[in-house]
Design a protein around this motif. Sequence first.
Motif, PDB file in Angstrom:
ATOM      1  N   THR A 162      53.835  26.397 -33.692  1.00  4.03           N
ATOM      2  CA  THR A 162      53.674  27.827 -33.960  1.00  4.03           C
ATOM      3  C   THR A 162      54.220  28.676 -32.812  1.00  4.03           C
ATOM      4  N   VAL A 163      54.787  29.807 -33.192  1.00  7.62           N
ATOM      5  CA  VAL A 163      55.267  30.821 -32.251  1.00  7.62           C
ATOM      6  C   VAL A 163      54.629  32.144 -32.654  1.00  7.62           C
ATOM      7  N   LEU A 164      54.147  32.901 -31.682  1.00  3.79           N
ATOM      8  CA  LEU A 164      53.656  34.263 -31.929  1.00  3.79           C
ATOM      9  C   LEU A 164      54.537  35.236 -31.166  1.00  3.79           C
ATOM     10  N   THR A 165      55.084  36.222 -31.859  1.00  5.35           N
ATOM     11  CA  THR A 165      55.832  37.288 -31.194  1.00  5.35           C
ATOM     12  C   THR A 165      54.992  38.548 -31.129  1.00  5.35           C
ATOM     13  N   ILE A 166      54.851  39.079 -29.914  1.00  4.80           N
ATOM     14  CA  ILE A 166      54.148  40.349 -29.688  1.00  4.80           C
ATOM     15  C   ILE A 166      55.173  41.469 -29.820  1.00  4.80           C
ATOM     16  N   HIS A 167      55.037  42.256 -30.868  1.00  2.36           N
ATOM     17  CA  HIS A 167      55.906  43.427 -31.018  1.00  2.36           C
ATOM     18  C   HIS A 167      55.271  44.665 -30.397  1.00  2.36           C
ATOM     19  N   ASN A 168      53.940  44.728 -30.382  1.00  4.50           N
ATOM     20  CA  ASN A 168      53.239  45.849 -29.758  1.00  4.50           C
ATOM     21  C   ASN A 168      51.810  45.417 -29.473  1.00  4.50           C
ATOM     22  N   LEU A 169      51.504  45.181 -28.210  1.00  2.23           N
ATOM     23  CA  LEU A 169      50.195  44.655 -27.822  1.00  2.23           C
ATOM     24  C   LEU A 169      49.078  45.668 -28.013  1.00  2.23           C
ATOM     25  N   ALA A 170      49.430  46.932 -28.161  1.00  7.31           N
ATOM     26  CA  ALA A 170      48.390  47.955 -28.347  1.00  7.31           C
ATOM     27  C   ALA A 170      47.667  47.795 -29.676  1.00  7.31           C
ATOM     28  N   PHE A 171      48.327  47.208 -30.649  1.00  3.67           N
ATOM     29  CA  PHE A 171      47.725  46.988 -31.967  1.00  3.67           C
ATOM     30  C   PHE A 171      47.304  45.525 -32.045  1.00  3.67           C
ATOM     31  N   GLN A 172      45.984  45.293 -32.112  1.00  4.44           N
ATOM     32  CA  GLN A 172      45.467  43.943 -31.912  1.00  4.44           C
ATOM     33  C   GLN A 172      44.684  43.392 -33.091  1.00  4.44           C
ATOM     34  N   GLY A 173      44.306  44.220 -34.047  1.00  3.64           N
ATOM     35  CA  GLY A 173      43.525  43.730 -35.167  1.00  3.64           C
ATOM     36  C   GLY A 173      42.096  43.407 -34.762  1.00  3.64           C
ATOM     37  N   ASN A 174      41.346  44.434 -34.386  1.00  5.01           N
ATOM     38  CA  ASN A 174      39.941  44.265 -33.995  1.00  5.01           C
ATOM     39  C   ASN A 174      39.019  44.553 -35.172  1.00  5.01           C
ATOM     40  N   PHE A 175      38.095  43.629 -35.432  1.00  6.86           N
ATOM     41  CA  PHE A 175      37.161  43.747 -36.548  1.00  6.86           C
ATOM     42  C   PHE A 175      35.786  43.240 -36.115  1.00  6.86           C
ATOM     43  N   PRO A 176      34.741  43.580 -36.857  1.00  3.00           N
ATOM     44  CA  PRO A 176      33.402  43.110 -36.492  1.00  3.00           C
ATOM     45  C   PRO A 176      33.358  41.588 -36.408  1.00  3.00           C
ATOM     46  N   LEU A 177      32.666  41.082 -35.394  1.00  7.39           N
ATOM     47  CA  LEU A 177      32.641  39.644 -35.174  1.00  7.39           C
ATOM     48  C   LEU A 177      31.972  38.892 -36.315  1.00  7.39           C
ATOM     49  N   HIS A 178      31.043  39.554 -37.014  1.00 12.80           N
ATOM     50  CA  HIS A 178      30.371  38.861 -38.113  1.00 12.80           C
ATOM     51  C   HIS A 178      31.332  38.512 -39.250  1.00 12.80           C
ATOM     52  N   LEU A 179      32.520  39.147 -39.265  1.00 11.83           N
ATOM     53  CA  LEU A 179      33.503  38.847 -40.300  1.00 11.83           C
ATOM     54  C   LEU A 179      34.078  37.432 -40.144  1.00 11.83           C
ATOM     55  N   ALA A 180      33.905  36.844 -38.964  1.00 11.61           N
ATOM     56  CA  ALA A 180      34.474  35.523 -38.706  1.00 11.61           C
ATOM     57  C   ALA A 180      33.989  34.487 -39.718  1.00 11.61           C
ATOM     58  N   GLU A 181      32.740  34.592 -40.141  1.00 14.70           N
ATOM     59  CA  GLU A 181      32.210  33.636 -41.115  1.00 14.70           C
ATOM     60  C   GLU A 181      32.974  33.741 -42.427  1.00 14.70           C
ATOM     61  N   GLU A 182      33.153  34.973 -42.916  1.00 14.30           N
ATOM     62  CA  GLU A 182      33.862  35.171 -44.177  1.00 14.30           C
ATOM     63  C   GLU A 182      35.319  34.738 -44.080  1.00 14.30           C
ATOM     64  N   LEU A 183      35.893  34.863 -42.890  1.00 10.00           N
ATOM     65  CA  LEU A 183      37.306  34.516 -42.709  1.00 10.00           C
ATOM     66  C   LEU A 183      37.509  33.023 -42.451  1.00 10.00           C
ATOM     67  N   GLY A 184      36.443  32.262 -42.441  1.00 10.15           N
ATOM     68  CA  GLY A 184      36.574  30.821 -42.266  1.00 10.15           C
ATOM     69  C   GLY A 184      36.955  30.402 -40.866  1.00 10.15           C
ATOM     70  N   ILE A 185      36.603  31.201 -39.869  1.00 11.18           N
ATOM     71  CA  ILE A 185      36.861  30.839 -38.472  1.00 11.18           C
ATOM     72  C   ILE A 185      35.696  29.978 -37.989  1.00 11.18           C
ATOM     73  N   PRO A 186      35.952  28.736 -37.596  1.00  5.47           N
ATOM     74  CA  PRO A 186      34.854  27.842 -37.201  1.00  5.47           C
ATOM     75  C   PRO A 186      34.052  28.406 -36.025  1.00  5.47           C
ATOM     76  N   PRO A 187      32.758  28.090 -35.943  1.00  5.60           N
ATOM     77  CA  PRO A 187      31.913  28.608 -34.853  1.00  5.60           C
ATOM     78  C   PRO A 187      32.477  28.328 -33.468  1.00  5.60           C
ATOM     79  N   ALA A 188      33.122  27.178 -33.278  1.00  4.88           N
ATOM     80  CA  ALA A 188      33.646  26.830 -31.958  1.00  4.88           C
ATOM     81  C   ALA A 188      34.748  27.782 -31.496  1.00  4.88           C
TER      82      ALA A 188
END
Length: 513
Positions: A162-188
């Motif tokens: 995988t490669v990630l390109t930063i086009h603009n670091l000011a825009f980061q996609g910040n959301f409530p942490l509780h959304l992690a469960e719905e998004l399938g992000i493992p607890p670890a």
Amino acid sequence: MLPRVMLVTSEALPLAKTGGLGDAVSGLARALRDALVDATLFMPAYESALHAASGLEKVADLPGLIGGDAEVWAGWVADTEIPVLLLRNDALYVRPGNPYLDPDGREFPDNGIRFAALAQAAKRISVGETPIRVPHVVHAHDWHAALTPLYLHAAGIKRPKTVLTIHNLAFQGNFPLHLAEELGIPPAYRGSDGVEFWGNLNFMKAGLRYADRITTVSATYAREILTPAFGHGLEGVLGLRAHELHAISNGIDTEVWDPGCDPYLPEHFSALDMRGKIRNKLEMQRAFGLPTDPEAPLLAMGSRLTSQKMADLAIKVFPLLLAAHPRLQIAVLGCGERALEAALRDLASHHSRNLGVHIGYDERRGHLLHAGADMLLHGSRFEPFGLTPLYSMLYGTVPIASRVGGLADSIAGLPSAPDAEVGSATGILFDGDRPADMLAAVERALEAFAQPQRWSALQKNGMTRHFGWEASAAEYVELYRMLAPVAPVGAPMVARRPETAGAPVEAGVRKRA
């Protein structure tokens, strides 16, 4: 052997565009295809994308995806050889507004789900859960695609890389942490070593932590984002990955931007024959409601109307300029913060003969602005790359820009002494973010404009610079080869089927195979 590469993005011209990201991704895709890389775009099936792609057919079902069951449709960017995969879930992606905002300029409340779905779908394609051929490299662009490396890492996937390109670091996609469960992000992965950022879930941080390599779009910006002044809180994470951070500049898609054959222009021109620029200037003056006067200095500002782009400074500087230079004309094209839009409209109502403002964006006005203006004002408090001034230089419009990020790399500044030799200069650079700093830079440009020989030298220097994608695409090819050194040739991700190329798919209608 050249690898298969899937470019995961929220924008690509002409499928969807709100700014430079759409131009950059489509330009890179075309350049990679020219370099014989099997590069395929993967992005949401917005209504605009469904109408700008040809030969679309459904190639995969994705049941149980975040945000609901979805489909993948394969086709081609209209009138190009660029293949595209569209993630189709009309409830998520077919709606009024732009890819991120509703018609009133408010962020869609489900943006976290919408772009996590894109990343999860990219992961499922990449591990062979669909009939689509698996890429060797997944290239994610900006925060919208930045969960992709996390999903692959969490699944224990070593390939694709995988490669990630930063086009603009000011825009980061910040959301409530509780959304992690719905998004399938493992607890670890939810802690401070993972996606957590000051109590929120941060998509960009996820990409910075888990991508195999990170790139950004100019050498100066690559250095700047390692500092607190430009790192937007992520400089520490980037510092840990500094040895895997590559600076690869953007380029210009010269099949789209060329004053010698641009279909949006009323008359073509070149560095060898500038006569056509006058007609473009007159047409631009008419388009912005300004008196047609070929001799009047015409200053353009075409960008997002935000504090990053110093629109707040321009609002203070424009009245001072117009008071000091009665023949000066100013044309503004863009949209952004509602308060700044309203202030510019109000300013135009008081200076209707000298200031034309068009809130919004369309390609014709965008191309005409670069072709018709004499100079382009592009202030910026930070600027990862800055495509707009490159377009202006290519079209004989001299940029006046902040000395930051990619602007410092791509614009050769005219020496400040009034009688200094032009040399290789292509524009005016200024430091600082006070109205006085911007005002002084425009005054310097107007002084040079009053000296036709110096001005002509500035124009021709910019028009004869090479801003194509070839060198940058070659750097990406080397990066991909390093990550996937033994990639077999194999079949492409999207196979052309000319007999199926036809009308675009009707948005809002779920079509099942």
